[in-house]
Motif scaffolding. Sequence first.
Motif, PDB file in Angstrom:
ATOM      1  N   ILE A   8       0.805  -1.221   0.000  1.00 26.64           N
ATOM      2  CA  ILE A   8       0.000   0.000   0.000  1.00 26.64           C
ATOM      3  C   ILE A   8       0.842   1.276   0.000  1.00 26.64           C
ATOM      4  CG2 ILE A   8      -2.104  -1.053   0.883  1.00 26.64           C
ATOM      5  CD1 ILE A   8      -1.303  -0.103   3.686  1.00 26.64           C
ATOM      6  N   GLU A   9       2.140   1.133  -0.157  1.00 21.39           N
ATOM      7  CA  GLU A   9       2.943   2.315  -0.469  1.00 21.39           C
ATOM      8  C   GLU A   9       2.587   2.805  -1.872  1.00 21.39           C
ATOM      9  OE1 GLU A   9       4.925   3.789   1.617  1.00 21.39           O
ATOM     10  OE2 GLU A   9       5.150   2.244   3.171  1.00 21.39           O
ATOM     11  N   TRP A  10       2.276   1.873  -2.779  1.00 18.90           N
ATOM     12  CA  TRP A  10       1.965   2.195  -4.173  1.00 18.90           C
ATOM     13  C   TRP A  10       0.544   1.855  -4.563  1.00 18.90           C
ATOM     14  CZ3 TRP A  10       7.141  -0.258  -6.177  1.00 18.90           C
ATOM     15  CH2 TRP A  10       8.164   0.702  -6.103  1.00 18.90           C
ATOM     16  N   ASP A  17      -5.688  10.902   1.444  1.00 22.50           N
ATOM     17  CA  ASP A  17      -6.310  10.739   2.745  1.00 22.50           C
ATOM     18  C   ASP A  17      -5.306  10.040   3.654  1.00 22.50           C
ATOM     19  OD1 ASP A  17      -6.297   8.214   1.678  1.00 22.50           O
ATOM     20  OD2 ASP A  17      -8.468   8.028   1.506  1.00 22.50           O
ATOM     21  N   SER A  18      -5.760   9.444   4.712  1.00 28.28           N
ATOM     22  CA  SER A  18      -4.830   8.814   5.640  1.00 28.28           C
ATOM     23  C   SER A  18      -4.287   7.516   5.057  1.00 28.28           C
ATOM     24  CB  SER A  18      -5.529   8.531   6.977  1.00 28.28           C
ATOM     25  OG  SER A  18      -6.402   7.426   6.860  1.00 28.28           O
ATOM     26  N   PHE A  19      -3.068   7.175   5.461  1.00 26.86           N
ATOM     27  CA  PHE A  19      -2.460   5.932   5.005  1.00 26.86           C
ATOM     28  C   PHE A  19      -3.312   4.743   5.422  1.00 26.86           C
ATOM     29  CE2 PHE A  19       0.637   2.473   4.996  1.00 26.86           C
ATOM     30  CZ  PHE A  19       1.287   2.705   3.791  1.00 26.86           C
ATOM     31  N   ALA A  20      -3.913   4.812   6.599  1.00 24.32           N
ATOM     32  CA  ALA A  20      -4.738   3.707   7.087  1.00 24.32           C
ATOM     33  C   ALA A  20      -5.929   3.435   6.186  1.00 24.32           C
ATOM     34  CB  ALA A  20      -5.203   3.994   8.518  1.00 24.32           C
ATOM     35  N   ASP A  21      -6.417   4.465   5.488  1.00 23.99           N
ATOM     36  CA  ASP A  21      -7.557   4.253   4.601  1.00 23.99           C
ATOM     37  C   ASP A  21      -7.195   3.393   3.393  1.00 23.99           C
ATOM     38  OD1 ASP A  21      -9.614   5.434   5.987  1.00 23.99           O
ATOM     39  OD2 ASP A  21      -9.221   7.433   5.193  1.00 23.99           O
ATOM     40  N   ARG A  22      -5.908   3.278   3.095  1.00 24.74           N
ATOM     41  CA  ARG A  22      -5.507   2.375   2.011  1.00 24.74           C
ATOM     42  C   ARG A  22      -5.809   0.918   2.391  1.00 24.74           C
ATOM     43  NH1 ARG A  22       0.312   5.045   0.085  1.00 24.74           N
ATOM     44  NH2 ARG A  22      -0.408   7.223   0.248  1.00 24.74           N
ATOM     45  N   ILE A  23      -5.724   0.629   3.677  1.00 22.07           N
ATOM     46  CA  ILE A  23      -6.095  -0.706   4.153  1.00 22.07           C
ATOM     47  C   ILE A  23      -7.576  -0.943   3.888  1.00 22.07           C
ATOM     48  CG2 ILE A  23      -6.337  -2.162   6.212  1.00 22.07           C
ATOM     49  CD1 ILE A  23      -3.872  -0.692   7.352  1.00 22.07           C
ATOM     50  N   ARG A  24      -8.386   0.039   4.176  1.00 24.31           N
ATOM     51  CA  ARG A  24      -9.828  -0.101   3.964  1.00 24.31           C
ATOM     52  C   ARG A  24     -10.148  -0.243   2.482  1.00 24.31           C
ATOM     53  NH1 ARG A  24      -9.175   3.804   8.104  1.00 24.31           N
ATOM     54  NH2 ARG A  24      -9.990   3.029  10.099  1.00 24.31           N
ATOM     55  N   TRP A  39       7.785   1.809   9.232  1.00 27.54           N
ATOM     56  CA  TRP A  39       6.721   1.983  10.217  1.00 27.54           C
ATOM     57  C   TRP A  39       6.904   3.266  11.020  1.00 27.54           C
ATOM     58  CZ3 TRP A  39       8.541   2.293  15.183  1.00 27.54           C
ATOM     59  CH2 TRP A  39       9.772   1.701  15.463  1.00 27.54           C
ATOM     60  N   THR A  40       8.104   3.828  11.024  1.00 31.39           N
ATOM     61  CA  THR A  40       8.359   5.005  11.858  1.00 31.39           C
ATOM     62  C   THR A  40       7.676   6.262  11.335  1.00 31.39           C
ATOM     63  OG1 THR A  40      10.458   5.375  10.687  1.00 31.39           O
ATOM     64  CG2 THR A  40      10.554   4.156  12.765  1.00 31.39           C
ATOM     65  N   ASP A  41       7.240   6.247  10.068  1.00 26.48           N
ATOM     66  CA  ASP A  41       6.550   7.424   9.530  1.00 26.48           C
ATOM     67  C   ASP A  41       5.045   7.187   9.422  1.00 26.48           C
ATOM     68  OD1 ASP A  41       6.507   5.608   7.468  1.00 26.48           O
ATOM     69  OD2 ASP A  41       7.337   6.954   5.944  1.00 26.48           O
ATOM     70  N   LYS A  42       4.549   6.166  10.115  1.00 24.68           N
ATOM     71  CA  LYS A  42       3.130   5.830  10.061  1.00 24.68           C
ATOM     72  C   LYS A  42       2.461   6.055  11.420  1.00 24.68           C
ATOM     73  CE  LYS A  42       3.622   3.787   5.886  1.00 24.68           C
ATOM     74  NZ  LYS A  42       5.061   3.906   5.686  1.00 24.68           N
ATOM     75  N   ASP A  43       1.145   6.271  11.387  1.00 27.89           N
ATOM     76  CA  ASP A  43       0.327   6.335  12.602  1.00 27.89           C
ATOM     77  C   ASP A  43      -0.056   4.897  12.954  1.00 27.89           C
ATOM     78  OD1 ASP A  43      -1.724   6.530  14.488  1.00 27.89           O
ATOM     79  OD2 ASP A  43      -2.593   8.326  13.588  1.00 27.89           O
ATOM     80  N   LEU A  44       0.681   4.308  13.876  1.00 27.50           N
ATOM     81  CA  LEU A  44       0.478   2.894  14.182  1.00 27.50           C
ATOM     82  C   LEU A  44      -0.879   2.634  14.816  1.00 27.50           C
ATOM     83  CD1 LEU A  44       4.015   1.891  15.493  1.00 27.50           C
ATOM     84  CD2 LEU A  44       3.041   1.537  13.212  1.00 27.50           C
ATOM     85  N   ASP A  45      -1.369   3.556  15.613  1.00 33.10           N
ATOM     86  CA  ASP A  45      -2.702   3.378  16.201  1.00 33.10           C
ATOM     87  C   ASP A  45      -3.768   3.312  15.111  1.00 33.10           C
ATOM     88  OD1 ASP A  45      -1.694   3.371  18.785  1.00 33.10           O
ATOM     89  OD2 ASP A  45      -2.066   5.508  19.111  1.00 33.10           O
ATOM     90  N   ALA A  46      -3.636   4.200  14.122  1.00 31.72           N
ATOM     91  CA  ALA A  46      -4.607   4.215  13.026  1.00 31.72           C
ATOM     92  C   ALA A  46      -4.504   2.945  12.184  1.00 31.72           C
ATOM     93  CB  ALA A  46      -4.395   5.448  12.152  1.00 31.72           C
ATOM     94  N   ALA A  48      -3.430  -0.024  13.242  1.00 34.59           N
ATOM     95  CA  ALA A  48      -3.967  -1.131  14.035  1.00 34.59           C
ATOM     96  C   ALA A  48      -5.491  -1.120  14.024  1.00 34.59           C
ATOM     97  CB  ALA A  48      -3.426  -1.054  15.462  1.00 34.59           C
ATOM     98  N   ALA A  49      -6.069   0.075  14.106  1.00 32.54           N
ATOM     99  CA  ALA A  49      -7.528   0.188  14.098  1.00 32.54           C
ATOM    100  C   ALA A  49      -8.104  -0.271  12.758  1.00 32.54           C
ATOM    101  CB  ALA A  49      -7.940   1.628  14.392  1.00 32.54           C
ATOM    102  N   ALA A  50      -7.478   0.130  11.655  1.00 28.81           N
ATOM    103  CA  ALA A  50      -7.970  -0.260  10.326  1.00 28.81           C
ATOM    104  C   ALA A  50      -7.824  -1.760  10.105  1.00 28.81           C
ATOM    105  CB  ALA A  50      -7.218   0.518   9.251  1.00 28.81           C
ATOM    106  N   LEU A  51      -6.743  -2.332  10.602  1.00 28.56           N
ATOM    107  CA  LEU A  51      -6.555  -3.775  10.463  1.00 28.56           C
ATOM    108  C   LEU A  51      -7.602  -4.538  11.268  1.00 28.56           C
ATOM    109  CD1 LEU A  51      -2.667  -3.880  10.728  1.00 28.56           C
ATOM    110  CD2 LEU A  51      -4.017  -4.400   8.681  1.00 28.56           C
TER     111      LEU A  51
END
Length: 256
Positions: A8-10, A17-24, A39-46, A48-51
């Motif tokens: 989901i980088e590409w 929108d948010s990176f987490a929305d790519r999971i959705r 992972w250091t440039d990501k919102d890990l809470d977001a 984890a929530a999307a997963l």
Amino acid sequence: MRLYSACIEWLFAEEVDSFADRIRRAHAGGLTAVEFWRWTDKDLDALAAALKETGLAVTSLVAEPMIALTDAANRQAWLVGLTESVTVAKRLGAPVLIAQAGDDLPGRSREEQRRALTETLKSGADILEGSGVRLGVEPLNIRIDHVGHFLDSTREALDIIDDVARPEIGIVYDVYHSAVMDELTEDVLDDRLDRVFHVHAADHPGRNEPGSGGIDLAHRLDWIFANGYAGAVGLEYRPTRAGADAVKAAIASLGG
């Protein structure tokens, strides 16, 4: 049933929108797994929530920091980062961390650099032991994308893994990088396929979606799976067409 993992980088990155929305979006498009790089440039809470919301799996992420493992002076900093990366991988359920050797260092012999890389990986295995997370070292092509990189040969990568001799350490086999270096999958993996922890796929030229170029990706993946590989295939390509239907077409070209 093969497991395909959208990088989901590409992929699914069309909208701002948010990176987490790519999971959705991956989930809505019918994918069951994703992967990403740092992972250091990501919102890990977001994330984890999307997963949790979608039930998608994470197949891999990068072990940080991304520094040259061919330089023994970097060993301690990398091992500290590896400990943190393992914690993140366990939190997100990722079974594989990905590492790269780093650039060929000027003024250093290949023997010295290979020794530094091998010893660092041995120390890393001690951190990984018992965690349920394994580390795959990824050889990269030096003809197009990573000029000057130390490790461009799958055979040499496997030889290093054999020297490390720890079950926690293997390789990531990127079919694109391997093909660019004129390697034949069945030749370079031969009887060492068990050392492959993760696979990446993209076509050439362009590093675009499977089916867009001239690599016999379906044949190569058929051989890998027919010879016992049971892990995920990461769709790590630059898409020329957006949307879930394009991703599904790419998967279909690989054998579904």
